[in-house]
Design an enzyme around this catalytic site. Structure first.
Site, short mmCIF file in Angstrom:
data_model
loop_
_atom_site.label_atom_id
_atom_site.label_comp_id
_atom_site.label_asym_id
_atom_site.label_seq_id
_atom_site.Cartn_x
_atom_site.Cartn_y
_atom_site.Cartn_z
CG HIS A 44 13.62 -7.90 5.64
ND1 HIS A 44 12.69 -8.06 4.65
CD2 HIS A 44 14.41 -9.00 5.57
CE1 HIS A 44 12.89 -9.20 4.01
NE2 HIS A 44 13.94 -9.80 4.55
CG ASP A 89 8.62 0.86 8.21
OD1 ASP A 89 9.19 -0.24 8.26
OD2 ASP A 89 7.40 1.02 8.37
P1 ADQ Z 1 7.04 -4.87 8.92
O1 ADQ Z 1 7.61 -3.97 9.95
O2 ADQ Z 1 6.18 -5.96 9.41
O3 ADQ Z 1 8.18 -5.47 7.97
P2 ADQ Z 1 5.58 -3.83 6.47
O4 ADQ Z 1 6.60 -3.68 5.41
O5 ADQ Z 1 4.56 -2.74 6.44
O6 ADQ Z 1 6.17 -3.87 7.95
O7 ADQ Z 1 4.86 -5.21 6.23
C1 ADQ Z 1 3.72 -5.59 6.95
C2 ADQ Z 1 2.92 -6.63 6.15
O8 ADQ Z 1 1.94 -7.19 7.02
C3 ADQ Z 1 2.18 -6.01 4.97
O9 ADQ Z 1 2.22 -6.89 3.89
C4 ADQ Z 1 0.76 -5.84 5.51
O10 ADQ Z 1 -0.24 -5.91 4.55
C5 ADQ Z 1 0.66 -6.98 6.48
N1 ADQ Z 1 -0.28 -6.62 7.56
C6 ADQ Z 1 -0.16 -5.63 8.46
N2 ADQ Z 1 -1.25 -5.56 9.25
C7 ADQ Z 1 -2.09 -6.54 8.85
C8 ADQ Z 1 -3.39 -6.99 9.27
N3 ADQ Z 1 -4.05 -6.40 10.24
N4 ADQ Z 1 -3.91 -8.03 8.62
C9 ADQ Z 1 -3.24 -8.63 7.63
N5 ADQ Z 1 -2.03 -8.25 7.19
C10 ADQ Z 1 -1.46 -7.23 7.79
C11 ADQ Z 1 9.62 -5.43 7.93
C12 ADQ Z 1 10.24 -4.03 7.95
C13 ADQ Z 1 9.67 -3.20 6.80
C14 ADQ Z 1 9.87 -3.91 5.48
C15 ADQ Z 1 9.40 -5.36 5.55
C16 ADQ Z 1 9.78 -6.15 4.30
O11 ADQ Z 1 10.02 -3.39 9.20
O12 ADQ Z 1 10.28 -1.91 6.75
O13 ADQ Z 1 9.13 -3.24 4.45
O14 ADQ Z 1 9.97 -6.04 6.68
O15 ADQ Z 1 11.13 -6.05 4.01
#
Ligand code: ADQ
Length: 463
Positions: free
Chosen positions: A156, A364
């Protein structure tokens, strides 16, 4: 149809289908429900000793199998090696990488523990799909136990270029272990290229143009599988979320002001301090935005027990204090900063109300927030996404305002441009990004990975 077995550090809760379940958890669950299957992972608990067998909970045709970890295993495997070594390395933060042999040995030990507790649950034709950087060596550990199933791996987070990857002690063993998978999936073609050039430079093997790789005796396939979101579900969440009590309160509290939104786990890969500085620069250089625009940063605490994350938190708090102190008025705070998680419906409503989505990670793998922000917009009056070129999402969302997150002035200019962009241009950009999000969803991501994994089985039998 072969059963699917998913392995990830944390599993979804068997009964959690509710408002907080993210798109990935829902999609994996749907995939498991289609074929029946097992979801295996750490229970989140610490135990005095290794369990003889996993705890089993069933929900429909899905078996949730979880094990606790002992304190030393948890610390070596999860805190130190996964999050203290691999996470900063893969996000190009060499200065933050810690390495100790004992942590690496703990990482291998837990991978062998997972393999030994998973193996008895497997049936011969199960497809095994392993997720993320916690489990580079899991296929190798399963092979040691005689498991012959097809095993796929999806990373990921980014795979760094060989110049960075080779800074890791014992990198060769890590990548050789990765080559024990039948299918290795990455987020972007950049990651696939990093893998191919590592194999070549370090003389471990080679990747052919058709995506097959050879490393010693091992043969497998590698490919880019950019992860998506459940686009239609998120559109609907935003449509209802916009009239949810929390979104209405937010709207009311903003008055006639527009706002910029950032939503990230509180992680140093996300570039939050640089973003704060960019907002400060915007207010300094373009006084017309003072009093007229608010920046709301939602950043729930993540890995709060790790020192680097505590330091980051203090840094961000310093920025918030300085900006609000310098520019705030008795009736306007330029920055709102919240360390909280929100129900997904509220988040979707917040996104829809925000004039600008500011998604500027320093690195990311993909970044789903960028995709969620776009999906949440009102087609009649869409907001503008400002997106880091170092997020995997920038490969697909080309009509965003793409920025270098290390260039604070460029980010400030992009936010200004977003705030002043005419409606017709906002709509044109949004329509193209939305078409992309409708075509590549989390469901199509899941399906393409599993189909390729199953397909590679046919390939091997035919060979
Ligand atoms: P993350 O680093 O966690 O994931 P991201 O892809 O942005 O980053 O996913 C975060 C998820 O958490 C999103 O669905 C977002 O809506 C949710 N989220 C964040 N803050 C929140 C809050 N305050 N309340 C509720 N929900 C919240 C890792 C990798 C990424 C990759 C993903 C998936 O680092 O690059 O995109 O896995 O593969």
């Amino acid at each position: 149809m072969a059963r699917l077995v998913v392995v990830s550090n944390r599993t979804a809760a068997p009964r959690d289908r509710g408002a907080r379940a993210g798109g990935l958890a829902v999609a994996l669950r749907e995939a498991l429900a289609r074929s029946g299957g097992v979801w295996f992972g750490w229970s989140g608990d610490i135990a005095a000793e290794d369990p003889p067998a996993p705890r089993i909970q069933e929900a429909g045709n899905i078996v949730f199998a979880t094990i606790p970890l002992t304190r030393p295993d948890h610390d070596d495997f999860y805190l130190h090696y996964a999050n203290g070594t691999l996470w900063p390395l893969c996000h190009y933060r060499l200065g933050l990488v810690e390495f100790s042999r004992s942590a690496y040995e703990g990482y291998l030990r837990v991978n062998h523990l997972f393999a030994s507790r998973l193996a008895p649950l497997l049936r011969p034709d199960d497809l095994i799909w392993v997720h993320d950087y916690h489990f580079f060596p899991l296929a190798a550990a399963l092979r040691d136990l005689g498991v012959k199933n097809r095993i796929g791996f999806f990373l990921h987070i980014p795979l760094p270029a060989p110049e960075v990857l080779t800074a890791l002690p014992r990198h060769r063993r890590l990548i050789q272990d990765l080559c024990c998978y039948d299918l290795v999936g990455f987020q972007t073609e950049d990651d696939v290229r990093a893998f191919a050039s590592y194999l070549e430079r370090e003389d471990v093997g080679r990747v052919d143009p058709d995506g097959s790789f050879a490393a010693g005796e091992r043969r497998g396939e590698v490919g880019a599988f950019p992860i998506g979101i459940d686009t239609q579900a998120f559109v609907e969440l935003a449509e209802t979320g916009v009239s949810s009590p929390q979104t209405l309160r937010l709207r009311e509290s903003m008055g006639s002001r527009r706002f910029v939104i950032g939503v990230d786990r509180l992680d140093y890969s996300k570039g939050i301090p640089q973003r704060m500085e960019a907002f400060q620069t915007l207010l300094e250089s373009r006084p017309e935005h003072r009093g007229a625009v608010t920046y709301m940063q939602i950043a729930p605490i993540s890995r709060g027990e790790v020192e680097e994350y505590q330091a980051l938190r203090r840094d961000i708090e310093g920025w918030v204090g300085r900006i609000n102190g310098q520019f705030g008025e008795f009736d306007w705070s330029p920055v709102r900063y919240l360390n909280k998680a929100f129900p997904r419906q509220s988040l979707a409503g917040f996104f829809r109300e925000a004039a600008v989505g500011l998604v500027t990670p320093l690195r990311d793998g993909m970044n789903l927030v960028a995709k969620e922000y776009v999906a949440a917009q009102n087609p009649d009056d869409p907001g503008v996404l400002v997106l880091s070129r170092f997020a995997g999402a920038s490969h697909a969302l080309r009509q965003a305002l793409i920025v270098n997150p290390f260039d604070v002035e460029e980010m400030a200019d992009a936010v200004h441009m977003a705030l002043t962009m005419p409606l017709a241009e906002r709509q044109a950009r949004w329509n193209k990004m939305m078409a992309e999000l409708r075509e590549h969803t989390i469901q199509s991501w899941c399906e393409s990975f599993v189909t390729r994994l199953a397909g590679s089985e046919d390939g091997r039998q035919a060979a």
